[in-house]
Design a protein around this motif. Structure first.
Motif, PDB file in Angstrom:
ATOM      1  N   ALA A 129       0.824  -1.208   0.000  1.00 20.12           N
ATOM      2  CA  ALA A 129       0.000   0.000   0.000  1.00 20.12           C
ATOM      3  C   ALA A 129       0.860   1.261   0.000  1.00 20.12           C
ATOM      4  N   CYS A 130       1.884   1.292   0.853  1.00 19.73           N
ATOM      5  CA  CYS A 130       2.758   2.472   0.895  1.00 19.73           C
ATOM      6  C   CYS A 130       3.556   2.600  -0.399  1.00 19.73           C
ATOM      7  N   GLY A 131       4.081   1.505  -0.907  1.00 19.14           N
ATOM      8  CA  GLY A 131       4.839   1.549  -2.152  1.00 19.14           C
ATOM      9  C   GLY A 131       3.987   2.052  -3.304  1.00 19.14           C
ATOM     10  N   THR A 132       2.765   1.569  -3.401  1.00 16.91           N
ATOM     11  CA  THR A 132       1.853   1.992  -4.460  1.00 16.91           C
ATOM     12  C   THR A 132       1.497   3.464  -4.308  1.00 16.91           C
ATOM     13  N   ARG A 133       1.226   3.898  -3.087  1.00 13.29           N
ATOM     14  CA  ARG A 133       0.875   5.298  -2.832  1.00 13.29           C
ATOM     15  C   ARG A 133       2.002   6.227  -3.293  1.00 13.29           C
ATOM     16  N   VAL A 134       3.249   5.864  -3.008  1.00 13.58           N
ATOM     17  CA  VAL A 134       4.386   6.694  -3.406  1.00 13.58           C
ATOM     18  C   VAL A 134       4.547   6.684  -4.926  1.00 13.58           C
ATOM     19  N   ARG A 135       4.437   5.518  -5.550  1.00 14.37           N
ATOM     20  CA  ARG A 135       4.589   5.443  -7.016  1.00 14.37           C
ATOM     21  C   ARG A 135       3.485   6.238  -7.729  1.00 14.37           C
ATOM     22  N   VAL A 136       2.246   6.148  -7.249  1.00 17.71           N
ATOM     23  CA  VAL A 136       1.133   6.892  -7.867  1.00 17.71           C
ATOM     24  C   VAL A 136       1.347   8.389  -7.700  1.00 17.71           C
ATOM     25  N   ALA A 137       1.771   8.827  -6.519  1.00 22.19           N
ATOM     26  CA  ALA A 137       2.024  10.255  -6.293  1.00 22.19           C
ATOM     27  C   ALA A 137       3.136  10.753  -7.206  1.00 22.19           C
ATOM     28  N   GLU A 138       4.191   9.970  -7.365  1.00 22.66           N
ATOM     29  CA  GLU A 138       5.301  10.355  -8.244  1.00 22.66           C
ATOM     30  C   GLU A 138       4.841  10.415  -9.703  1.00 22.66           C
ATOM     31  N   HIS A 139       4.039   9.436 -10.117  1.00 22.89           N
ATOM     32  CA  HIS A 139       3.503   9.422 -11.474  1.00 22.89           C
ATOM     33  C   HIS A 139       2.655  10.669 -11.719  1.00 22.89           C
ATOM     34  N   ARG A 140       1.783  11.021 -10.792  1.00 27.75           N
ATOM     35  CA  ARG A 140       0.925  12.206 -10.933  1.00 27.75           C
ATOM     36  C   ARG A 140       1.760  13.484 -10.980  1.00 27.75           C
ATOM     37  N   ARG A 141       2.799  13.543 -10.155  1.00 27.01           N
ATOM     38  CA  ARG A 141       3.674  14.718 -10.141  1.00 27.01           C
ATOM     39  C   ARG A 141       4.357  14.889 -11.499  1.00 27.01           C
ATOM     40  N   ARG A 142       4.893  13.795 -12.048  1.00 21.73           N
ATOM     41  CA  ARG A 142       5.572  13.871 -13.352  1.00 21.73           C
ATOM     42  C   ARG A 142       4.593  14.262 -14.459  1.00 21.73           C
ATOM     43  N   ARG A 143       3.399  13.696 -14.416  1.00 21.36           N
ATOM     44  CA  ARG A 143       2.387  13.996 -15.428  1.00 21.36           C
ATOM     45  C   ARG A 143       1.984  15.469 -15.371  1.00 21.36           C
ATOM     46  N   LYS A 144       1.811  15.981 -14.164  1.00 20.23           N
ATOM     47  CA  LYS A 144       1.445  17.388 -13.991  1.00 20.23           C
ATOM     48  C   LYS A 144       2.557  18.293 -14.513  1.00 20.23           C
ATOM     49  N   GLU A 145       3.816  17.949 -14.205  1.00 23.25           N
ATOM     50  CA  GLU A 145       4.948  18.757 -14.676  1.00 23.25           C
ATOM     51  C   GLU A 145       5.045  18.758 -16.194  1.00 23.25           C
ATOM     52  N   SER A 146       4.735  17.620 -16.829  1.00 26.21           N
ATOM     53  CA  SER A 146       4.846  17.545 -18.297  1.00 26.21           C
ATOM     54  C   SER A 146       3.738  18.372 -18.984  1.00 26.21           C
ATOM     55  N   ARG A 147       2.651  18.644 -18.296  1.00 24.36           N
ATOM     56  CA  ARG A 147       1.542  19.423 -18.865  1.00 24.36           C
ATOM     57  C   ARG A 147       1.709  20.908 -18.637  1.00 24.36           C
ATOM     58  N   GLU A 148       2.498  21.290 -17.666  1.00 21.70           N
ATOM     59  CA  GLU A 148       2.668  22.717 -17.368  1.00 21.70           C
ATOM     60  C   GLU A 148       3.461  23.393 -18.472  1.00 21.70           C
ATOM     61  N   PRO A 149       3.021  24.600 -18.855  1.00 24.34           N
ATOM     62  CA  PRO A 149       3.788  25.305 -19.882  1.00 24.34           C
ATOM     63  C   PRO A 149       5.143  25.729 -19.336  1.00 24.34           C
TER      64      PRO A 149
END
Length: 186
Positions: free
Chosen positions: A163-183
């Protein structure tokens, strides 16, 4: 007071986590944990397992929790050597009170805290010597301080569970995705 195989390491982690969560862990909770890990309820009666024993065991759990939270194998080994030199006695086989043969690594006069320090340090030293590294740790997930025993060989474990490993990986994935969308600034 018994120690068999790596059961002592599992007992150590469970008690250390409980005491870290509640440094004043009540006597009944300590007794329940010890019974769940093979100690006889008769040995933990009020007359045999006094309030001073409970306090000593909680203090010992916090000392060992520091070793469990140590991520550097050399520092963990040094801490274990120190604990073993202070609290362990020559190992000997023992069979008493209906228990099967098991290894004692503590001075019989040391009391419950000495027993817990010696058996916990010995269990971790066995794991370290078998795998050549500390296979335990403190969960790397933000906000989680749960201690764990790793699975041994292979990639070192970083999280207390899936659960903790998945939570960290999902948060990191969301962070990277958000950064790639920002101008980009420009």
């Amino acid at each position: 007071m018994q120690q068999t195989g790596f059961r002592a390491a599992h007992r150590l982690v469970e008690i250390a986590n409980a005491v870290r969560a509640d440094p004043q862990l009540p006597r009944d909770a300590v007794v329940d944990l010890l019974v769940r890990h093979g100690e006889r309820e008769a040995d933990l009666s009020e007359g045999e397992f006094r309030d001073s024993d409970v306090r000593g065991l909680r203090e010992a759990a916090l000392v060992l929790a520091e070793v469990l939270a140590e991520s550097d194998t050399d520092r963990a080994a040094t801490a274990l050597d120190d604990l073993l030199s202070q609290h362990a006695a020559p190992p000997r086989l023992s069979r008493h009170d209906g228990h099967t043969w098991h290894l004692h690594t503590h001075d019989e006069a040391a009391g419950w805290s000495g027993w817990f320090l010696a058996s916990g340090a010995f269990a971790l030293a066995r794991l370290l010597s078998e795998y050549g590294r500390a296979t335990w740790g403190e969960c790397a997930a933000p906000g989680c301080r749960v201690l764990y025993l790793g699975g041994g060989p292979g990639a070192p474990q970083r999280y207390c569970g899936a659960a903790c490993g998945t939570r960290v990986r999902v948060a990191e994935h969301r962070r990277r995705r958000k950064e790639s969308r920002e101008p980009s600034p420009g």
